[in-house]
Design a protein around this motif. Structure first.
Motif, short mmCIF file in Angstrom:
data_model
loop_
_atom_site.label_atom_id
_atom_site.label_comp_id
_atom_site.label_asym_id
_atom_site.label_seq_id
_atom_site.Cartn_x
_atom_site.Cartn_y
_atom_site.Cartn_z
N SER A 307 0.87 -1.18 0.00
CA SER A 307 0.00 0.00 0.00
C SER A 307 0.91 1.23 0.00
CB SER A 307 -0.91 0.00 1.23
OG SER A 307 -1.67 1.19 1.27
N VAL A 308 0.79 2.05 -1.04
CA VAL A 308 1.75 3.13 -1.29
C VAL A 308 1.06 4.49 -1.15
CG1 VAL A 308 3.35 4.13 -2.96
CG2 VAL A 308 2.99 1.65 -2.90
N ALA A 309 1.68 5.37 -0.37
CA ALA A 309 1.28 6.78 -0.36
C ALA A 309 2.24 7.53 -1.28
CB ALA A 309 1.34 7.36 1.04
N VAL A 310 1.70 8.21 -2.27
CA VAL A 310 2.54 9.01 -3.16
C VAL A 310 2.24 10.49 -2.90
CG1 VAL A 310 0.88 8.71 -5.07
CG2 VAL A 310 3.21 9.49 -5.56
N GLY A 365 -14.92 22.29 -10.75
CA GLY A 365 -16.15 21.54 -11.00
C GLY A 365 -16.15 20.14 -10.41
N ARG A 366 -15.09 19.77 -9.66
CA ARG A 366 -15.02 18.45 -9.03
C ARG A 366 -14.75 18.62 -7.54
NH1 ARG A 366 -11.46 17.35 -13.61
NH2 ARG A 366 -12.42 15.87 -15.07
N ASP A 367 -15.42 17.83 -6.72
CA ASP A 367 -15.05 17.77 -5.31
C ASP A 367 -13.86 16.81 -5.17
OD1 ASP A 367 -16.18 15.26 -5.60
OD2 ASP A 367 -17.91 15.67 -4.31
N VAL A 368 -13.42 16.59 -3.94
CA VAL A 368 -12.24 15.73 -3.73
C VAL A 368 -12.49 14.32 -4.26
CG1 VAL A 368 -10.72 14.70 -2.00
CG2 VAL A 368 -11.42 17.09 -1.78
N GLU A 369 -13.68 13.81 -4.05
CA GLU A 369 -14.00 12.47 -4.56
C GLU A 369 -13.96 12.45 -6.08
OE1 GLU A 369 -15.05 8.52 -5.08
OE2 GLU A 369 -14.13 9.59 -3.40
N ALA A 373 -11.42 10.12 -8.35
CA ALA A 373 -11.83 9.25 -9.45
C ALA A 373 -11.12 9.63 -10.75
CB ALA A 373 -13.35 9.33 -9.63
N TYR A 374 -10.93 10.90 -10.97
CA TYR A 374 -10.28 11.38 -12.20
C TYR A 374 -8.84 10.89 -12.31
CZ TYR A 374 -8.14 14.84 -15.34
OH TYR A 374 -7.43 15.46 -16.34
N ILE A 375 -8.12 10.88 -11.16
CA ILE A 375 -6.71 10.47 -11.21
C ILE A 375 -6.55 8.97 -10.97
CG2 ILE A 375 -5.91 12.76 -10.54
CD1 ILE A 375 -5.38 11.64 -7.73
N GLY A 376 -7.60 8.29 -10.53
CA GLY A 376 -7.55 6.84 -10.39
C GLY A 376 -6.96 6.33 -9.09
N ALA A 377 -6.87 7.17 -8.05
CA ALA A 377 -6.28 6.75 -6.78
C ALA A 377 -7.32 6.05 -5.91
CB ALA A 377 -5.73 7.96 -6.04
N ASP A 378 -6.85 5.26 -4.93
CA ASP A 378 -7.76 4.66 -3.95
C ASP A 378 -8.27 5.71 -2.98
OD1 ASP A 378 -7.70 1.52 -4.22
OD2 ASP A 378 -5.67 2.22 -4.60
N THR A 379 -7.39 6.58 -2.53
CA THR A 379 -7.81 7.70 -1.69
C THR A 379 -7.02 8.94 -2.11
OG1 THR A 379 -6.16 7.36 0.07
CG2 THR A 379 -8.26 6.18 0.28
N LEU A 380 -7.57 10.10 -1.79
CA LEU A 380 -6.91 11.38 -2.08
C LEU A 380 -7.13 12.31 -0.90
CD1 LEU A 380 -5.64 13.62 -3.90
CD2 LEU A 380 -7.96 14.01 -4.82
N ARG A 381 -6.06 12.89 -0.40
CA ARG A 381 -6.15 13.90 0.65
C ARG A 381 -5.29 15.09 0.27
NH1 ARG A 381 -3.74 12.69 5.38
NH2 ARG A 381 -4.70 14.52 6.31
#
Length: 420
Positions: A307-310, A365-369, A373-381
């Motif tokens: 599990s990688v955090a980039v 025009g996009r929230d964090v979710e 989805a746009y970048i294809g990550a499992d999570t984004l913070r």
């Protein structure tokens, strides 16, 4: 945005040539020079013994991509000057110059006219009172080298004295050290020496200078840039709740933040994402030449089954991070968690960055979710804006908040800044 430098005094030509490699992180589409020759100025690489010279490293925010449009030489009556500047003039078509091709041409011609008609000091003040945008400039004039820091300090400028002369540059690292020119200060050095202020003179350095643009060894706003990035990484680690095995980063400017983030969480930092040293900075590369798949590779052994955090410094268009998320998955990463050491960029910049419309921004025009989805990550913070402000202090946060340091009609500015 770009890098600018200038020098006046013995060996000025050699001084600015040595600056060039240390300004190319601010622009690498081309390097241009101007120097004093006889009673006027000339474009071209300066000889060592010239007494005054300029250098410009180009990152285009106005005018055509892939062209070296600075320094600009302008003449009004008997006054000839050469000019380089860092920033953007949104209203350059309204500076009273006939059919300017880009903002640098309008700025140089308007400066020559104003100084001829009003004198140096009043001419500079008159010009800046009409500019919408942000401009730090260096110019060769008949009286000496003129350096002006943007009145709100959005665009940086520094100086350093050397064996009987003076040098100016966007960042002190280009001169091997130096001091910052205060916001709104104009300096004429040469046959005359005079300093004067241009209102309003309130410091609001561009937040993205700290986050991405500036060299990590530069000092901006009295703070070492790498110290700021370290503090951003530590702040990013607060509240982390994902199950992470290893931390990596998007080369190169995110490394300091990623290192601090990993250390705060007690996780290993791995050099899993590698970038060709010949690819340059993709964000400041003209659109037709941006090709992240050719620039990045992932070391499979460091991420497979993990599990990688980039960590990245910012997420503006999403050009790089989309590619890197895919490459990490292709290399066998079990999960990819994207962490951004700044808030979402939702608004265009009219002060020197080449994202002057909302539609090109990943977070518009996009929230964090939606961005996740746009970048294809499992999570984004992202780093929350409150924590961001605590680290940076007074700065220009316009691209994050939509609160510009000058009153600006965003829709009209987008239309005016659009390339013809």
């Amino acid at each position: 945005m770009c890098g600018i430098g200038g020098a006046w005094g013995e060996g000025a030509g050699g001084v600015v040539r040595r600056m060039a490699p240390w300004l190319m992180h601010r622009g690498h589409e081309g390097v241009g020079y101007a120097y004093q020759r006889g009673g006027g100025v000339a474009i071209g690489e300066p000889p060592d013994d010239t007494e005054a010279a300029l250098v410009h490293t180009r990152y285009s925010t106005s005018g055509p991509y892939g062209a070296q449009l600075q320094p600009v030489v302008a003449k009004y009556r008997d006054l000839e000057l050469a000019l380089v500047f860092n920033g953007t003039v949104v209203n350059y078509k309204r500076l009273g110059v006939e059919a300017p091709a880009f903002d640098g041409e309008a700025l140089a011609k308007a400066l020559a006219r104003e100084m001829w008609e009003r004198g140096v000091e009043e001419g500079v003040v008159s010009l800046y009172s009409r500019i919408v945008g942000a401009v730090s400039l260096i110019a060769l004039t008949p009286w000496g080298i003129l350096a002006v820091r943007d009145p709100r300090g959005i665009r940086p400028l520094a100086y350093r004295h050397y064996h009987g002369g003076v040098a100016f540059a966007s960042e002190d690292v280009a001169m091997g050290g130096g001091e910052e020119v205060p916001p709104g200060l104009a300096i004429l050095y040469g046959k005359r020496l005079v300093m004067w202020k241009i209102p309003p003179g309130e410091g609001r350095l561009c937040a993205l200078e700290y986050v991405y643009f500036a060299h990590h060894a530069s000092t901006l706003g009295g703070m070492l840039v790498q110290d700021v990035r370290r503090a951003l990484g530590e702040a990013l680690a607060e509240g982390e709740d994902a199950a992470i095995d290893v931390v990596t980063y998007v080369p190169e400017t995110a490394r300091t933040a990623a290192s601090a983030y990993a250390a705060k969480l007690g996780l290993p930092l791995v050099e899993a994402v590698v970038k060709s040293r010949y690819a340059g900075r993709i964000f400041i590369t003209p659109p037709h030449a941006r090709n992240p798949p050719d620039a990045f590779r992932v070391v499979e052994e460091l991420v497979a089954g993990r599990s990688v955090a980039v960590v990245d410094d910012s997420l503006i268009r999403g050009t790089n991070i989309k590619t890197i998320v895919r490459l990490l998955r292709d290399a066998g990463a079990r999960a990819v968690h994207v962490r951004i050491a700044s808030p979402p960029v939702r608004w265009p910049c009219f002060f020197g960055m080449d994202f002057q419309t909302r539609r090109e921004l990943a977070a518009y025009g996009r929230d964090v979710e939606g961005v996740r989805a746009y970048i294809g990550a499992d999570t984004l913070r992202y780093l929350p804006i409150e924590a961001f402000r605590r680290v940076l202090g007074p700065a220009c946060y316009a691209c994050f908040t939509g609160e510009y340091p000058v009153e600006i009609d965003v829709q009209a500015a987008e239309a005016e800044a659009a390339r013809g």
